[in-house]
Design a protein around this motif. Structure first.
Motif, PDB file in Angstrom:
ATOM      1  N   LEU A  85     -40.342 -11.372 -25.654  1.00 12.59           N
ATOM      2  CA  LEU A  85     -41.334 -10.824 -25.028  1.00 12.59           C
ATOM      3  C   LEU A  85     -41.286 -11.301 -23.400  1.00 12.59           C
ATOM      4  CD1 LEU A  85     -44.184  -9.582 -25.250  1.00 12.59           C
ATOM      5  CD2 LEU A  85     -44.986 -12.011 -25.490  1.00 12.59           C
ATOM      6  N   PHE A  86     -41.022 -12.379 -23.090  1.00 16.01           N
ATOM      7  CA  PHE A  86     -40.852 -12.522 -21.855  1.00 16.01           C
ATOM      8  C   PHE A  86     -39.613 -11.714 -21.181  1.00 16.01           C
ATOM      9  CE2 PHE A  86     -38.423 -15.082 -18.333  1.00 16.01           C
ATOM     10  CZ  PHE A  86     -39.531 -15.206 -17.537  1.00 16.01           C
ATOM     11  N   THR A  87     -38.637 -11.508 -21.878  1.00  8.97           N
ATOM     12  CA  THR A  87     -37.444 -10.511 -21.200  1.00  8.97           C
ATOM     13  C   THR A  87     -37.830  -9.191 -20.858  1.00  8.97           C
ATOM     14  OG1 THR A  87     -36.073 -12.085 -22.575  1.00  8.97           O
ATOM     15  CG2 THR A  87     -35.135  -9.683 -21.758  1.00  8.97           C
ATOM     16  N   VAL A  88     -38.619  -8.710 -22.111  1.00  4.95           N
ATOM     17  CA  VAL A  88     -39.351  -7.302 -21.827  1.00  4.95           C
ATOM     18  C   VAL A  88     -40.019  -7.219 -20.824  1.00  4.95           C
ATOM     19  CG1 VAL A  88     -40.704  -5.448 -23.130  1.00  4.95           C
ATOM     20  CG2 VAL A  88     -38.896  -6.731 -24.568  1.00  4.95           C
ATOM     21  N   ILE A  89     -41.339  -8.120 -20.753  1.00  4.29           N
ATOM     22  CA  ILE A  89     -41.982  -8.221 -19.458  1.00  4.29           C
ATOM     23  C   ILE A  89     -41.077  -8.282 -18.198  1.00  4.29           C
ATOM     24  CG2 ILE A  89     -43.684  -9.519 -18.104  1.00  4.29           C
ATOM     25  CD1 ILE A  89     -44.953 -10.282 -21.168  1.00  4.29           C
ATOM     26  N   LEU A  90     -40.244  -8.987 -18.235  1.00  8.46           N
ATOM     27  CA  LEU A  90     -39.541  -9.259 -16.851  1.00  8.46           C
ATOM     28  C   LEU A  90     -38.652  -7.786 -16.787  1.00  8.46           C
ATOM     29  CD1 LEU A  90     -38.388 -11.238 -14.774  1.00  8.46           C
ATOM     30  CD2 LEU A  90     -36.518 -11.676 -16.307  1.00  8.46           C
TER      31      LEU A  90
END
Length: 128
Positions: A13-18
């Protein structure tokens, strides 16, 4: 569900947001970046688009100033054609705005914002 099972999910999730934030930042600042080639030449001091008129889905007419020359170009998908070279006086007729147009006195239609605000004020004054 254990914390050990949630960590990979939170990491994805953090990677997609980044990635989304990076894509937004890159596209927002792309015109200001000087990356050379075509992008670096996009803000030339001696070349300007003065006016353009869409003639269809993939076709438009563009008035371009290159130094002291004014060129009327036909731009289509994959093709640019010189339609005419205009004198400075002819180009000035295309680019100069009539002072009456700025006040809306020359019969030009009102902007959407003006029409919307007028309709909204009429609706409020009727009480509905």
């Amino acid at each position: 569900m254990k914390w050990g099972d949630l960590l990979p999910l939170l990491g994805m999730l953090f990677t997609v947001i980044l990635i989304l934030f990076g894509a937004y930042f890159f596209t927002k600042n792309l015109p200001r970046m000087r990356i050379g080639g075509f992008l670096g030449a996009s803000r030339g001091a001696k070349m300007r688009i003065l006016d353009q008129l869409s003639m269809g889905r993939d076709w438009r007419i563009v008035l371009v100033q290159v130094g002291s020359r004014h060129l009327l170009l036909g731009v289509a998908a994959g093709e640019i054609s010189l339609l005419a070279e205009l004198s400075s006086e002819e180009a000035a007729l295309w680019t100069d705005e009539d002072p009456q147009d700025k006040n809306g006195d020359a019969g030009s239609p009102p902007s959407f914002k003006d029409s919307f605000m007028e309709a909204l004020s009429q609706k409020r004054s009727k009480g509905g």
